[in-house]
Design an enzyme around this catalytic site. Structure first.
Site, short mmCIF file in Angstrom:
data_model
loop_
_atom_site.label_atom_id
_atom_site.label_comp_id
_atom_site.label_asym_id
_atom_site.label_seq_id
_atom_site.Cartn_x
_atom_site.Cartn_y
_atom_site.Cartn_z
CG ASP A 18 -1.81 1.13 1.38
OD1 ASP A 18 -2.49 1.48 0.57
OD2 ASP A 18 -1.59 1.80 2.54
CB SER A 19 0.18 4.92 -0.45
OG SER A 19 -0.79 5.07 0.62
CE1 TYR A 50 2.66 5.22 -3.58
CE2 TYR A 50 1.35 3.53 -4.29
CZ TYR A 50 2.78 4.16 -3.90
OH TYR A 50 3.72 3.08 -3.90
N GLY A 51 -2.69 8.87 -3.88
CA GLY A 51 -4.22 9.61 -4.36
C GLY A 51 -3.68 10.70 -5.16
CB CYS A 81 -3.30 0.45 -2.37
SG CYS A 81 -3.10 2.22 -2.95
CG ASN A 82 -9.53 0.92 -2.68
OD1 ASN A 82 -10.71 0.13 -3.30
ND2 ASN A 82 -9.50 0.76 -1.64
CB THR A 83 -4.72 4.84 -4.81
OG1 THR A 83 -5.61 5.32 -3.90
CG2 THR A 83 -4.39 5.97 -5.64
CD GLU A 160 0.24 6.27 6.20
OE1 GLU A 160 1.61 6.27 6.44
OE2 GLU A 160 -0.38 5.40 5.47
CB THR A 193 -6.49 -0.34 2.24
OG1 THR A 193 -5.78 0.51 1.75
CG2 THR A 193 -7.26 -1.20 1.30
CG HIS A 194 -4.76 4.84 4.53
ND1 HIS A 194 -4.51 4.39 3.31
CD2 HIS A 194 -3.72 5.45 5.27
CE1 HIS A 194 -3.08 4.47 3.28
NE2 HIS A 194 -2.45 5.09 4.44
N1 DGL Z 1 -4.77 3.33 0.81
C1 DGL Z 1 -4.92 3.76 -0.35
C2 DGL Z 1 -6.18 3.32 -1.19
O1 DGL Z 1 -6.82 2.39 -0.87
C3 DGL Z 1 -3.92 4.76 -0.53
C4 DGL Z 1 -4.53 6.05 -0.28
C5 DGL Z 1 -3.49 7.23 -0.77
O2 DGL Z 1 -2.14 6.82 -0.65
O3 DGL Z 1 -3.77 8.19 -1.40
O4 DGL Z 1 -6.51 4.15 -1.92
#
Ligand code: DGL
Length: 280
Positions: A18-19, A50-51, A81-83, A160, A193-194
């Site tokens: 994940d990020s 990552y978003g 991570c969805n992103t 975070e 996922t956060h």
């Molecule tokens: N946990 C991430 C997700 O599922 C990353 C969110 C991010 O880094 O912006 O999208």
């Protein structure tokens, strides 16, 4: 760059990334469902969130992390991570055709089945909403239901930092929930996922009548299914280990493991990016 064929072996570990610490919500479910499997978890904290990054950058980071985990003995890669799934999953599958990947997309499909009033609120990042995976899922399953997208800038950074219940976090959360509730959403999809780590706070803000969906159990089941189909499930009685890597600060990762997973003395190591290559 070509990649030497590494054939996944049943003795390998589940690789997950994940990020940042968000994917630990998925790791928790996977460890509970598959206690005999070892886990390698990479948090790319140096690039979190990552978003707001470009798809090309997220693809390059996801590829570097995948190469590191395969070299470290991963037999499946769970993109927790969805992103990163939105930006990189199909690219990863093309780049590593021998490797099974488990990715994710916001749980619009079950939400559409569960909503009573026909309004579903989805919380995710701009990259997730902008990806083809999301578009397809809404097009395919969202008919007859209003699916409202809500980006939540700043929320990942709070999680975070471990600020799950501070007044600032609650105010930010409320500012993202209010428009969804105001539009009549009775079902919320946590498409990052956060966010599951905020469920106690979300529940207090939205009350008991709103349904909250998060995918970690489904991802754990899918991981088991994929390993089973490929003959890659570990043998019962395996000595399972869990190793956690971060490209950020190791003490912060250790703190997150304690706070989010209740894991004291987690095995944490720092990784570094050098010219696009991830290593210890
Ligand atoms: N946990 C991430 C997700 O599922 C990353 C969110 C991010 O880094 O912006 O999208």
């Amino acid at each position: 760059m070509t990649f030497p064929e590494i054939l996944p072996k049943a003795t390998g570990a589940i690789g997950m990334f994940d990020s940042g610490v968000g994917g630990l919500s998925v790791a928790r479910a996977v460890m509970a469902r598959l206690p005999g499997e070892s886990l390698l978890y990479v948090a790319d904290s140096a690039h979190c969130p990552y978003g707001a990054r470009s798809e090309a950058e997220i693809r390059a980071l996801s590829e570097g992390i995948t190469r590191f985990m395969l070299a470290a003995g991963a037999k499946v890669i769970v993109v927790a991570c969805n992103t990163a799934s939105a930006a990189a999953l199909s690219y990863l599958r093309q780049t590593f055709p021998q490797v099974p990947f488990v990715g994710m997309v916001p749980a619009v499909k079950p939400a559409v089945q569960l909503t009573r009033d026909g309004v579903v609120g989805v919380m995710a990042t701009p990259v997730t909403f902008g990806g083809r995976l999301y578009e397809e899922v809404v097009e395919h399953y969202g008919r007859g239901v209003r699916v409202i997208s809500q980006t939540c800038p700043g929320l990942v950074e709070r999680i975070e930092a471990g600020d799950l219940e501070t007044p600032d976090t609650l105010a930010l959360l409320r500012s993202y929930l209010d428009p969804l509730l105001g539009a009549g959403a009775d079902t919320l999809v946590l498409g990052c996922t956060h966010y599951p780590f905020l469920i106690p706070a979300i529940r207090r803000l939205v009350g008991d009548s709103v349904q909250i969906l998060e995918p970690s159990e489904a991802i754990a089941r899918q991981t088991e299914r994929v390993l089973g189909q490929r003959g890659l499930l570990g043998q019962p009685g395996n000595a399972a280990t869990a190793r956690f890597f971060t490209t950020g600060d190791a003490p912060s990762m250790a703190r997150a493991l304690r706070q989010l997973l209740g894991l004291e003395n987690g095995d944490v190591a720092r990784l570094q990016w050098r010219e696009g290559v991830l290593g210890e």
